[in-house]
Enzyme design. Structure first.
Site, PDB file in Angstrom:
ATOM      1  N   ASP A   1     -12.962   4.588  10.584  1.00  0.00           N
ATOM      2  CA  ASP A   1     -13.351   4.512   9.172  1.00  0.00           C
ATOM      3  C   ASP A   1     -13.895   3.109   8.950  1.00  0.00           C
ATOM      4  O   ASP A   1     -13.623   2.474   7.945  1.00  0.00           O
ATOM      5  CB  ASP A   1     -12.126   4.784   8.280  1.00  0.00           C
ATOM      6  CG  ASP A   1     -12.528   5.286   6.899  1.00  0.00           C
ATOM      7  OD1 ASP A   1     -13.745   5.442   6.657  1.00  0.00           O
ATOM      8  OD2 ASP A   1     -11.631   5.520   6.070  1.00  0.00           O
TER       9      ASP A   1
ATOM     10  N   LYS B   1       0.862  -1.183   0.000  1.00  0.00           N
ATOM     11  CA  LYS B   1       0.000   0.000   0.000  1.00  0.00           C
ATOM     12  C   LYS B   1       0.895   1.229   0.000  1.00  0.00           C
ATOM     13  O   LYS B   1       1.728   1.396   0.886  1.00  0.00           O
ATOM     14  CB  LYS B   1      -0.900  -0.020   1.250  1.00  0.00           C
ATOM     15  CG  LYS B   1      -1.764   1.219   1.398  1.00  0.00           C
ATOM     16  CD  LYS B   1      -2.816   1.030   2.468  1.00  0.00           C
ATOM     17  CE  LYS B   1      -3.610   2.286   2.731  1.00  0.00           C
ATOM     18  NZ  LYS B   1      -4.690   2.093   3.709  1.00  0.00           N
TER      19      LYS B   1
HETATM   20  P1  ADP Z   1      -7.388   3.765   1.723  1.00  0.00           P
HETATM   21  O1  ADP Z   1      -6.747   4.031   3.037  1.00  0.00           O
HETATM   22  O2  ADP Z   1      -6.802   4.643   0.674  1.00  0.00           O
HETATM   23  O3  ADP Z   1      -8.884   3.775   1.767  1.00  0.00           O
HETATM   24  P2  ADP Z   1      -7.398   0.855   1.806  1.00  0.00           P
HETATM   25  O4  ADP Z   1      -6.416   0.293   2.775  1.00  0.00           O
HETATM   26  O5  ADP Z   1      -8.811   0.929   2.262  1.00  0.00           O
HETATM   27  O6  ADP Z   1      -6.905   2.284   1.287  1.00  0.00           O
HETATM   28  O7  ADP Z   1      -7.294  -0.001   0.477  1.00  0.00           O
HETATM   29  C1  ADP Z   1      -7.992   0.349  -0.698  1.00  0.00           C
HETATM   30  C2  ADP Z   1      -8.436  -0.894  -1.431  1.00  0.00           C
HETATM   31  O8  ADP Z   1      -7.302  -1.714  -1.748  1.00  0.00           O
HETATM   32  C3  ADP Z   1      -9.337  -1.787  -0.623  1.00  0.00           C
HETATM   33  O9  ADP Z   1     -10.684  -1.426  -0.779  1.00  0.00           O
HETATM   34  C4  ADP Z   1      -9.069  -3.159  -1.199  1.00  0.00           C
HETATM   35  O10 ADP Z   1      -9.825  -3.364  -2.364  1.00  0.00           O
HETATM   36  C5  ADP Z   1      -7.609  -3.083  -1.596  1.00  0.00           C
HETATM   37  N1  ADP Z   1      -6.724  -3.662  -0.572  1.00  0.00           N
HETATM   38  C6  ADP Z   1      -6.179  -3.019   0.479  1.00  0.00           C
HETATM   39  N2  ADP Z   1      -5.397  -3.838   1.212  1.00  0.00           N
HETATM   40  C7  ADP Z   1      -5.450  -5.040   0.606  1.00  0.00           C
HETATM   41  C8  ADP Z   1      -4.846  -6.329   0.878  1.00  0.00           C
HETATM   42  N3  ADP Z   1      -4.039  -6.530   1.919  1.00  0.00           N
HETATM   43  N4  ADP Z   1      -5.144  -7.346   0.039  1.00  0.00           N
HETATM   44  C9  ADP Z   1      -5.955  -7.162  -1.027  1.00  0.00           C
HETATM   45  N5  ADP Z   1      -6.537  -5.985  -1.337  1.00  0.00           N
HETATM   46  C10 ADP Z   1      -6.292  -4.927  -0.538  1.00  0.00           C
HETATM   47 MG    MG Z   2     -10.095   2.434   2.743  1.00  0.00          MG
END
Ligand code: ADP
Ligand code: MG
Length: 468
Positions: free
Chosen positions: A233, A121
């Protein structure tokens, strides 16, 4: 934002040296004067300018000559630095497709040497204008352009620390693997968010056991509070579900302690979001069961977090900019590097391991030389009177200069005088548990006649709790 890692393979040692020099210069400058970059990088024969041109071509730095001839890192440049460090550490060896677009992050698949697929991420604070950030503009009045790279790094550090601590306490979260700069590497969740603005094709419309999923989710928010934490959140965008309807909670940069001044509001909102979503999507209604129960407290996990590298000071700092908030329905972009370029997640949700770009970094073969190089750059920095802090060294004080500018007078977060609040939170927890129990009673109505005396209820809840 597109992350074209191809260029990464062709960047030379000097390219990274100069890129690192820009990054270091940015600890004291929004735009780093070209001469300072040159001095920090310390390349012979004035080679820095040629390298800067190359970095500019690949959009790894941005040139700004409005006040003086200077450069700043772009998010892509920051991505490359983080990825290179992680590759050199052996955390992963290839970067694959984009699998997620968050409100302020991009998520990509990465693969380790042995083919295990993980997720990275990359935080991108500043992409969406937070309401909270806007409301604090006056706070930034003497800094026309706050260092989003620094805030993204704090967000990543926080996310990593929370993910690790939550995982260690048995919460269903991705396994925290490593973090560097603004990036967090974690296990890949083989599921989908309950709701996703970017997954045009995929949307969870049906669940086999919506009641159980609902209970599990409410159980999570309650258990978090029992551990002294509020997600802030906690909603359908940050709850992933797999084919077996196993729930995984993600996205922690905005989490706060139950001692936070707005804890009650955040907790209520988290619970409310879930109730609303389930009633709308799965037509689940619930009734509140107002039986009083003894609440257990599972200790204060937030107090343990300092040990994992994310300090109270970091928390205070980041809270000035991030207030928990629901995911915006359309994440509009305000960052010049990413605007209009947001990618939708790949439509092919099946394959995971395809299209990995192996990262044979030009200077990767001699790992130790990287460290030596960094050290040399730091020596140059010393001679330029620039304070140096290595990434991920929580005890280092590199940011203090930055934050010295800032008003650190937020003193209402020290947990003192919050007996009333804790009492109130306990009530909220009870309300959530009771609601979940009430829901259980409704859900059970058709399957068996047991209206659930208190003891049988309790044993069911007990079972559920142990499942969480
Ligand atoms: P933000 O903080 O920008 O909202 P998120 O952590 O919610 O970011 O991640 C955004 C999207 O990425 C999630 O909705 C999911 O679809 C995907 N995602 C995040 N972490 C993972 C993970 N460990 N494995 C698979 N998909 C992930
Ligand atoms: Mg998110």
């Amino acid at each position: 934002m597109k992350l074209d890692v191809d260029a990464l393979r062709y960047l030379s040692k000097d390219d990274f040296r100069v890129l690192t020099a820009v990054e270091m210069g940015m600890r004291n400058h929004e735009i780093v004067p070209a001469e300072l970059v040159e001095r920090i990088a310390g390349l012979r024969h004035g080679g820095t300018y040629k390298v800067l041109r190359n970095l500019l071509k690949h959009k790894l730095v941005h040139h700004d000559s409005s006040k003086y001839d200077g450069f700043r890192l772009t998010y892509l440049g920051y991505d490359f630095l983080a990825i290179k460090t992680l590759v050199n550490r052996g955390v992963f060896a290839a970067v694959g497709r984009q699998i997620g677009v968050g409100k302020e992050s991009d998520i990509f698949e990465v693969a380790t040497e042995d083919g295990t697929v993980l997720a990275i991420k990359l935080h991108r604070l500043g992409r969406v204008s937070f309401r909270a950030v806007k409301s604090k503009r006056d706070y930034l009045v003497h800094r026309s352009n706050y260092n989003w790279l620094y805030l993204s790094r704090l967000a990543a550090l926080k996310e990593y620390a929370f993910m690790k601590a939550l995982g260690e306490h048995g919460f269903p979260v991705p396994a925290a693997v490593d973090c560097n700069r603004h990036s967090v590497v974690m296990s890949l969740v083989k599921g989908y968010p309950l709701e996703c603005n970017h997954c045009a094709v995929f949307k969870i419309k049906q669940l086999q056991n919506p009641d159980e999923v609902f209970e599990t989710i409410i159980g999570l928010v309650v258990r978090l509070a029992e551990h002294g934490l509020i997600h802030c959140d906690f909603n359908e965008f940050n709850l992933m579900i797999d084919d077996d309807e196993k729930v995984t909670m993600i996205d922690f940069p905005q989490m706060v302690s139950v001692s936070h001044r707005n804890a009650k509001m955040y907790f209520d909102r988290d619970v409310e979001c879930i109730f609303k979503f389930f009633s709308k999507r799965f037509n689940i209604s619930y009734q509140e069961d107002r039986d009083e129960e003894d609440e257990k407290s599972a200790g204060f996990l937030d107090k343990e977090l300092a040990a994992s590298g994310f300090t109270k000071r970091d928390q205070d700092e980041i809270e000035k900019f991030i207030e928990g908030g629901p995911e915006p329905k359309d994440g509009s972009s305000s960052d010049d590097e990413s605007s209009g370029k947001e990618q939708t997640a790949d439509e092919d949700n099946e394959t995971v391991t395809t299209k990995m770009v192996a990262l044979q970094l030009a200077d990767q073969q001699v790992k130790s030389s990287c460290r030596n190089d960094e050290e040399r750059v730091e020596e140059n920095l010393d001679s330029c009177n620039v304070k140096v802090v290595r990434e991920n060294e929580p005890t280092a004080s590199g940011e203090q200069e930055d934050s010295n500018d800032l008003d650190n007078s937020d003193d209402d977060d020290d947990g003192s005088g919050d007996a009333e609040l804790v009492k109130h939170l306990n009530k909220q927890r009870k309300r959530a548990v009771a609601a979940a129990r009430g829901r259980r009673a409704l859900a059970s109505r058709n399957s068996y006649k047991d209206k659930g005396g208190k003891s049988s209820h309790n044993s069911k809840i007990q079972k559920q709790v142990s499942k969480w």
